[in-house]
Write a protein that holds these residues in place. Structure first.
Motif, short mmCIF file in Angstrom:
data_model
loop_
_atom_site.label_atom_id
_atom_site.label_comp_id
_atom_site.label_asym_id
_atom_site.label_seq_id
_atom_site.Cartn_x
_atom_site.Cartn_y
_atom_site.Cartn_z
N GLY A 1 0.66 -1.35 0.12
CA GLY A 1 -0.03 -0.07 0.10
C GLY A 1 0.79 1.30 -0.04
N ARG A 2 0.15 2.31 0.02
CA ARG A 2 0.78 3.78 -0.21
C ARG A 2 0.07 4.81 0.95
NH1 ARG A 2 0.11 6.02 -6.04
NH2 ARG A 2 -1.37 5.02 -6.74
N HIS A 3 0.53 5.83 1.26
CA HIS A 3 -0.22 6.61 2.15
C HIS A 3 -0.89 7.76 1.00
CE1 HIS A 3 2.21 6.32 6.06
NE2 HIS A 3 0.84 6.03 6.30
N PRO A 4 -2.08 8.35 1.34
CA PRO A 4 -2.55 9.06 0.42
C PRO A 4 -2.02 10.55 0.25
CG PRO A 4 -3.73 9.08 2.57
CD PRO A 4 -2.57 7.94 2.60
N ASN A 5 -1.92 11.14 -0.83
CA ASN A 5 -1.18 12.39 -1.01
C ASN A 5 -2.09 13.35 -0.55
OD1 ASN A 5 0.13 14.52 -1.70
ND2 ASN A 5 -0.11 14.21 -4.08
N VAL A 6 -2.04 13.75 1.08
CA VAL A 6 -3.04 14.49 1.34
C VAL A 6 -2.77 15.96 1.11
CG1 VAL A 6 -3.59 13.13 3.29
CG2 VAL A 6 -1.77 14.79 3.34
N GLN A 7 -1.58 16.56 0.42
CA GLN A 7 -1.61 17.60 0.07
C GLN A 7 -2.21 18.00 -1.20
OE1 GLN A 7 2.59 17.99 -0.26
NE2 GLN A 7 2.98 18.33 1.95
N VAL A 8 -2.79 17.10 -2.02
CA VAL A 8 -3.67 17.54 -3.11
C VAL A 8 -5.21 17.42 -2.40
CG1 VAL A 8 -2.26 16.39 -4.63
CG2 VAL A 8 -4.15 15.23 -3.79
N GLU A 9 -5.29 17.31 -1.41
CA GLU A 9 -6.80 17.47 -0.88
C GLU A 9 -7.17 18.88 -0.58
OE1 GLU A 9 -9.08 14.75 -0.23
OE2 GLU A 9 -7.32 13.90 -1.47
N ALA A 10 -8.41 19.26 -0.82
CA ALA A 10 -9.03 20.37 -0.70
C ALA A 10 -8.70 21.08 0.67
CB ALA A 10 -10.55 20.49 -0.79
N GLY A 11 -8.80 20.41 1.80
CA GLY A 11 -8.51 20.79 3.08
C GLY A 11 -7.21 21.30 3.38
N PHE A 12 -6.37 20.54 2.69
CA PHE A 12 -4.79 20.81 2.77
C PHE A 12 -4.67 22.39 2.04
CE2 PHE A 12 -0.47 21.43 1.43
CZ PHE A 12 0.13 21.16 2.52
N GLN A 13 -5.40 22.50 0.69
CA GLN A 13 -5.12 23.69 0.11
C GLN A 13 -5.57 24.87 0.73
OE1 GLN A 13 -3.17 23.92 -2.66
NE2 GLN A 13 -2.89 21.68 -2.45
N LYS A 14 -6.87 24.64 1.50
CA LYS A 14 -7.30 25.57 2.38
C LYS A 14 -6.87 25.99 3.71
CE LYS A 14 -12.15 24.45 0.48
NZ LYS A 14 -13.31 24.04 0.72
N GLY A 15 -5.60 25.28 4.13
CA GLY A 15 -5.00 25.55 5.23
C GLY A 15 -5.50 25.07 6.51
N TRP A 16 -6.43 23.95 6.10
CA TRP A 16 -7.03 23.23 7.55
C TRP A 16 -5.99 22.33 8.19
CZ3 TRP A 16 -12.10 20.96 5.37
CH2 TRP A 16 -13.05 22.12 5.12
N PHE A 17 -4.98 21.82 7.53
CA PHE A 17 -4.13 21.13 8.37
C PHE A 17 -2.66 21.12 7.55
CE2 PHE A 17 -6.07 18.38 5.21
CZ PHE A 17 -5.23 17.46 4.65
N GLU A 18 -1.66 20.42 8.35
CA GLU A 18 -0.25 20.49 7.80
C GLU A 18 0.30 19.10 8.25
OE1 GLU A 18 1.80 22.61 6.46
OE2 GLU A 18 0.39 24.22 6.26
N VAL A 19 1.16 18.41 7.32
CA VAL A 19 1.96 17.57 7.78
C VAL A 19 2.64 17.63 8.90
CG1 VAL A 19 3.13 15.60 6.82
CG2 VAL A 19 1.40 16.57 5.44
N GLN A 20 2.72 17.02 10.14
CA GLN A 20 3.78 17.23 11.17
C GLN A 20 3.68 15.99 11.95
OE1 GLN A 20 3.00 20.61 13.66
NE2 GLN A 20 5.17 20.72 13.91
N ASP A 21 4.63 15.46 12.12
CA ASP A 21 4.84 14.23 13.29
C ASP A 21 4.27 14.86 14.49
OD1 ASP A 21 5.78 11.49 13.98
OD2 ASP A 21 6.54 12.68 15.24
N GLU A 22 3.73 13.57 15.29
CA GLU A 22 2.84 14.15 16.39
C GLU A 22 3.96 14.63 17.36
OE1 GLU A 22 -0.31 11.74 19.55
OE2 GLU A 22 0.82 10.70 18.14
N GLY A 23 5.06 13.88 17.46
CA GLY A 23 6.22 14.21 18.48
C GLY A 23 6.65 15.68 18.02
N SER A 24 6.55 16.23 16.86
CA SER A 24 6.94 17.53 16.72
C SER A 24 5.89 18.47 17.26
CB SER A 24 7.20 17.86 15.26
OG SER A 24 7.43 19.01 14.91
N GLN A 25 4.60 18.04 16.87
CA GLN A 25 3.66 18.90 17.71
C GLN A 25 3.68 18.78 19.12
OE1 GLN A 25 -0.57 17.65 16.05
NE2 GLN A 25 0.63 16.42 14.52
N LEU A 26 3.88 17.71 19.67
CA LEU A 26 3.91 17.96 21.19
C LEU A 26 5.21 18.62 21.62
CD1 LEU A 26 3.22 13.96 21.90
CD2 LEU A 26 1.62 15.94 22.38
N ALA A 27 6.37 18.86 21.01
CA ALA A 27 7.40 19.29 21.13
C ALA A 27 7.00 20.99 21.15
CB ALA A 27 8.63 19.24 20.33
#
Length: 434
Positions: free
Chosen positions: A197-223
């Motif tokens: 399998g493969r992970h989805p390319n979430v950066q082509v999703e409308a939500g990403f283009q609208k700025g709803w979310f960013e790709v960031q590891d959970e550990g980085s978020q916690l830091a």
């Protein structure tokens, strides 16, 4: 492409990586450019084989009795696709693009080999010279901790609370099996891929283009959370890179105060401009490497140092890096870490804080650097805060989910894939007397 062609391609890439000691991403890209007939599914499957082989290079080599590219490729397919040797033989039968099968004895050895009989560095999938360093950093459970760095990683996202909420993003990404992250309050996780399998390319999703979310590891978020940015504060992100933590800080500060995003490398900093615009971050000022920032000396409530490091905590995502890492490179990173901490200290106001973060699990880059900093700046009023208490207050449900180490009257924390379920991260907070 059938499995045989994919396996042959993966072996070619592994040979290229070994011969030229180059990043695997570059080798895969070049292979794709010279084999344009391969579809996206083929490229993803080839990448899976290559990355799995590099993640478990030593343990696969031990089990196969051979650590050459062909043996590693076969091991990765058998293990990654959960195929019995006879299934693999049937799948490759009649495929003129398939490599020659290993002999029956080698396949039998692979299935029967007991890693508990292997040297610790082999079971941990590490170069020998790094084994002692990981043992010193992670204690008696270090082999299992290091082995967890050889697993496939999940895809983690951070909801941008300036524009959206987690429920809204979860709904938009439901087709991909998105679920709330285990610990980060704004985190979303898409589980590690299985098989081919493969992970989805979430950066082509409308939500990403609208700025709803960013790709960031959970550990980085916690830091970023542990750095405790407060609305209205003056903050310096001294090693901002592409801006992941600056964006997280901006959201935590509710777009108030001011964040100065700086980096010594203009190329690393370049993507931040588009990311800030998409995320709607209005309180971030990007500082060019040539900017004179002397006016900020002694004026920052918080200085975040996401220090350059060996990246050992990210080996799940960049497994080739552990085989290229050298003691000379580690020494260079330590010197850079000392330098950036010295520069950061100048910006912290009396009563302010300095947060030090690495994505490394090597103590020499982490607690040792903080101890060395205190020895150099003992007259500046810096003291190690109790990061362990900060973790337990922020995440009461996650007590025991990170490593807490005592240091100079305070404590520092380490997150690991095995214990925390994140990439490997180190966090320390220093407070300057008012």
């Amino acid at each position: 492409m059938r499995l045989g062609g994919r396996l042959t391609a993966a072996i070619e890439v592994l040979e290229d990586v070994e011969a030229r000691r180059r990043p695997v991403a570059d080798a895969l890209k070049d292979w794709g450019l010279s084999h344009r007939f391969a579809g996206s599914g083929d490229r993803a499957a080839i990448g899976n084989i290559v990355y799995d082989a590099l993640r478990k290079k030593r343990s696969y080599g031990f089990r196969m009795g051979d650590d050459g590219a062909q043996a590693l490729g076969f091991a990765a397919v058998i293990d990654g696709l959960a195929m019995a040797p006879q299934e693999l033989a049937a799948a490759l039968a009649g495929d003129r693009f398939a490599p020659e099968l290993p002999n029956a004895g080698q396949l039998e050895r692979f299935g029967a080999a007991d890693l508990s009989a292997a040297p610790d560095a082999v079971a941990a999938d590490l170069p020998d010279w790094l084994a002692g360093k990981l043992q010193a950093s992670l204690g008696e459970d270090w082999v299992a901790e290091a082995a967890a760095l050889a697993a496939r990683p999940p895809l983690d996202l951070r909801v941008n609370t300036l524009k959206s909420g987690r429920d809204k993003v979860l709904k938009a990404l439901a087709p991909f099996g998105a679920a709330p992250a285990d610990l980060a309050p704004d985190g979303i996780r898409i589980a590690a891929i299985e098989g081919a399998g493969r992970h989805p390319n979430v950066q082509v999703e409308a939500g990403f283009q609208k700025g709803w979310f960013e790709v960031q590891d959970e550990g980085s978020q916690l830091a970023a959370r542990l750095a405790a940015p407060m609305p209205g504060e003056q903050v310096l992100d001294l090693c901002a890179g592409a801006g992941g933590k600056a964006l997280a800080l901006s959201a935590a500060m509710e777009n108030t105060g001011q964040i100065h995003a700086a980096d010594a490398d203009r190329q690393r900093l370049a993507p931040i401009h588009d990311r800030l615009k998409r995320a709607g971050c209005r309180n971030v000022q990007v500082r060019d490497p040539r900017d004179d920032m002397a006016g900020l000396f002694g004026a920052m409530d918080l200085v975040l140092v996401d220090a350059p490091c060996t990246g050992s905590g990210t080996w799940r995502r960049r497994p080739d890096a552990k085989w290229r890492l050298s003691e000379a490179a580690l020494q260079k990173r330590m010197e850079e870490q000392d330098d950036v901490l010295d520069r950061a200290a100048r910006f912290v106001r009396p009563g302010g804080r300095l947060a030090y973060v690495t994505c490394s699990l090597v103590a020499e880059e982490n607690a040792d650097r903080i101890a060395a900093f205190l020895a150099r700046h003992g007259d500046k009023g810096f003291a190690v805060a109790d990061a362990g208490a900060r973790w337990n207050a922020l995440l009461p449900q996650a007590e025991g989910r990170c490593r807490i180490g005592a240091l100079a009257g305070g404590s520092v924390i380490t997150m690991t894939p095995k214990l925390t379920g994140t990439d490997g991260f180190f966090f320390a907070a220093l407070e300057r007397a008012g």
